[in-house]
Design a protein around this motif. Sequence first.
Motif, PDB file in Angstrom:
ATOM      1  N   HIS A 216      32.729   2.668   4.357  1.00 22.73           N
ATOM      2  CA  HIS A 216      31.382   2.188   4.420  1.00 22.73           C
ATOM      3  C   HIS A 216      31.595   0.644   4.908  1.00 22.73           C
ATOM      4  N   VAL A 217      30.542   0.025   5.164  1.00 19.24           N
ATOM      5  CA  VAL A 217      30.451  -1.282   6.137  1.00 19.24           C
ATOM      6  C   VAL A 217      29.532  -2.087   5.338  1.00 19.24           C
ATOM      7  N   ALA A 218      29.406  -3.401   5.457  1.00 19.57           N
ATOM      8  CA  ALA A 218      28.318  -4.468   5.266  1.00 19.57           C
ATOM      9  C   ALA A 218      28.001  -4.569   3.796  1.00 19.57           C
ATOM     10  N   ASP A 219      28.734  -4.584   2.929  1.00 21.14           N
ATOM     11  CA  ASP A 219      28.194  -4.849   1.590  1.00 21.14           C
ATOM     12  C   ASP A 219      29.140  -6.220   0.858  1.00 21.14           C
ATOM     13  N   ALA A 220      28.901  -6.685  -0.220  1.00 26.24           N
ATOM     14  CA  ALA A 220      29.406  -7.929  -0.318  1.00 26.24           C
ATOM     15  C   ALA A 220      30.885  -7.953  -0.729  1.00 26.24           C
ATOM     16  N   ARG A 221      31.496  -6.737  -0.816  1.00 27.13           N
ATOM     17  CA  ARG A 221      32.830  -6.662  -0.889  1.00 27.13           C
ATOM     18  C   ARG A 221      33.563  -6.470   0.696  1.00 27.13           C
ATOM     19  N   THR A 222      34.882  -7.162   0.733  1.00 28.38           N
ATOM     20  CA  THR A 222      35.560  -7.061   2.117  1.00 28.38           C
ATOM     21  C   THR A 222      36.178  -5.470   2.163  1.00 28.38           C
TER      22      THR A 222
ATOM     23  N   GLY B 114      33.627  -9.565   3.466  1.00 28.11           N
ATOM     24  CA  GLY B 114      32.564  -9.740   2.216  1.00 28.11           C
ATOM     25  C   GLY B 114      32.164 -11.098   2.079  1.00 28.11           C
ATOM     26  N   ILE B 115      31.878 -11.493   0.622  1.00 26.31           N
ATOM     27  CA  ILE B 115      31.623 -12.796   0.652  1.00 26.31           C
ATOM     28  C   ILE B 115      32.380 -13.394  -0.417  1.00 26.31           C
ATOM     29  N   GLU B 116      33.469 -12.769  -0.711  1.00 28.32           N
ATOM     30  CA  GLU B 116      34.609 -13.305  -1.774  1.00 28.32           C
ATOM     31  C   GLU B 116      35.072 -14.894  -1.275  1.00 28.32           C
ATOM     32  N   TYR B 117      35.881 -15.570  -1.919  1.00 29.72           N
ATOM     33  CA  TYR B 117      36.340 -16.681  -1.607  1.00 29.72           C
ATOM     34  C   TYR B 117      37.244 -16.546  -0.278  1.00 29.72           C
ATOM     35  N   ILE B 118      37.127 -17.329   0.653  1.00 27.68           N
ATOM     36  CA  ILE B 118      37.697 -17.096   2.230  1.00 27.68           C
ATOM     37  C   ILE B 118      39.016 -16.943   2.104  1.00 27.68           C
ATOM     38  N   ASP B 119      39.758 -18.054   1.339  1.00 34.43           N
ATOM     39  CA  ASP B 119      41.245 -18.040   1.350  1.00 34.43           C
ATOM     40  C   ASP B 119      41.824 -16.642   0.737  1.00 34.43           C
ATOM     41  N   ASP B 120      41.274 -16.005  -0.345  1.00 36.23           N
ATOM     42  CA  ASP B 120      41.637 -14.949  -0.787  1.00 36.23           C
ATOM     43  C   ASP B 120      41.571 -13.790   0.096  1.00 36.23           C
TER      44      ASP B 120
ATOM     45  N   LYS C   8      23.303  -0.705   4.086  1.00 36.08           N
ATOM     46  CA  LYS C   8      24.412  -1.577   4.380  1.00 36.08           C
ATOM     47  C   LYS C   8      23.768  -3.224   3.950  1.00 36.08           C
ATOM     48  N   TYR C   9      23.625  -3.932   4.586  1.00 34.56           N
ATOM     49  CA  TYR C   9      23.439  -5.436   4.197  1.00 34.56           C
ATOM     50  C   TYR C   9      22.164  -5.427   3.364  1.00 34.56           C
ATOM     51  N   MET C  10      21.089  -4.830   3.848  1.00 33.59           N
ATOM     52  CA  MET C  10      19.711  -4.980   2.938  1.00 33.59           C
ATOM     53  C   MET C  10      20.262  -4.510   1.534  1.00 33.59           C
ATOM     54  N   ASP C  11      20.727  -3.407   1.082  1.00 31.54           N
ATOM     55  CA  ASP C  11      21.111  -3.357  -0.199  1.00 31.54           C
ATOM     56  C   ASP C  11      22.365  -4.504  -0.799  1.00 31.54           C
ATOM     57  N   GLY C  12      23.228  -4.234   0.112  1.00 35.44           N
ATOM     58  CA  GLY C  12      24.347  -5.388   0.050  1.00 35.44           C
ATOM     59  C   GLY C  12      25.284  -4.979  -1.127  1.00 35.44           C
ATOM     60  N   HIS C  13      25.143  -3.849  -1.869  1.00 34.78           N
ATOM     61  CA  HIS C  13      26.006  -3.577  -3.019  1.00 34.78           C
ATOM     62  C   HIS C  13      26.578  -2.213  -3.081  1.00 34.78           C
ATOM     63  N   ALA C  14      26.299  -1.463  -2.100  1.00 31.18           N
ATOM     64  CA  ALA C  14      26.890  -0.111  -2.037  1.00 31.18           C
ATOM     65  C   ALA C  14      26.442   0.704  -3.199  1.00 31.18           C
ATOM     66  N   VAL C  15      25.202   0.593  -3.419  1.00 30.95           N
ATOM     67  CA  VAL C  15      24.687   1.351  -4.757  1.00 30.95           C
ATOM     68  C   VAL C  15      23.394   2.239  -4.406  1.00 30.95           C
ATOM     69  N   ALA C  16      22.874   1.980  -3.065  1.00 29.88           N
ATOM     70  CA  ALA C  16      21.495   2.734  -2.862  1.00 29.88           C
ATOM     71  C   ALA C  16      21.406   3.275  -1.410  1.00 29.88           C
TER      72      ALA C  16
END
Length: 426
Positions: A366-372, A405-411, A206-214
């Motif tokens: 999945h949950v808790a990576d960089a993308r919403t 995720g960490i995208e621009y909040i307005d989007d 989840k967040y520790m990796d943060g990119h859904a790759v490992a």
Amino acid sequence: MEYHINTKCLQSGYEPGNGEPRVVPIIQSTTFKYDSAATLGKLFDLEEDGFFYTRLTNPTLSAVAAKIADLEGGVGAMLTSSGQAASMISITNICHAGDHVVCAAAIYGGTFNLFNKSLRELGIDFTFVLPDASEEEINAAFKENTRAVFIESVSNPSLDVADIETYAKLAHAHGVPLIVDNTFPTPVNFRPFEWGADIVTHSTTKYMDGHAVALGGVIVDSGNFDWTNGKFPMFTEPDESYHGVVYAEKFGRAAYITKATTHIMRDYGAQQSPQNAFLLNLGLETLFLRMERHCSNALAVANFLESNEQIEWVNYPGLKSSKYYERAKKYMPNGSCGVISFGVKGGREKAMQFMDALKLTKLVIHVADARTCALHPASTTHRQMNEKQLEECGVKPNLIRMSVGIEYIDDIISDIKQALAQLTDN
């Protein structure tokens, strides 16, 4: 010199020597060469430190585990192949057939199934206590053969914030450790050891990796629990599989994590790969930056949802309307996580319709990576539970878990708006 946790995310666990790689290298080798049989014998007898087979550990894993131990404030850590493996080993390292565990009912569905089915089938019993159980009700769940208490600091997906101090007090009154799954807050936002927990686990996926790759997990040992209190003979009696070593005598405060590595990991083989550990370390280096954005974006989304007439309810610990707001402020003053749960008016059908209309937000398991992303737990991760079990762990039929995720909040908010606009009465 003691560094801030943000600095530790980058610097802990690995110190390169002269001319050595600046970044933790991938040691993609299962085996390690030694010059004498005597040295190998001492390694196998736990008389010397070193690496001899990656099923136990290797330099890449060791460096990343040391970083996470430092982040949580523990004496040691062990990486695992998944968060599920971490949960399983955290229990089986100290529980045998005939033992009992007190567990919060509000936990991840996969963990519930692991405990309620697989570990029960191995003879380990569990009593699940409701999220809002009183101190008296929790205390009543303990038995003579209770050997651990397991909770999530912030539950997945119901987002209940556990009263860590109370659970720790009750566990210690019964002479057993408190195990806390700290996946959602991460040590950047919450460090359970500072509030009395004894063992911490994470799904590092989840967040520790943060990119859904490992895929991965970790167990961290505080080093603070007294394993010599008479309830845990596996630490005070000789382990004949290691020529009679007594873990509590030989390894002191690190007895739990040493046994987990040398005994359970040796036998289960649920080891994280060096490649995944390398990717995990890259994620850890930006963890503190990402958690700030996850939390600020999640709060903005939660405020928007709470003010929308098409939303029946919103649960996020950062909202003042949350019943866990004060508790979250006590334990996690800088924010909890980027996950929100909410219900769309109209029940399960409207919830599914809303999710189908999302565009930027992807529907993934999945949950808790960089993308919403978003998920309907009642029909996916918690599908195996019956209605009573769903109710006990706080999963309503219309509950949507959104991992902001960490995208621009307005989007992100625009995507939610357009999906809500597409809801119909059909």
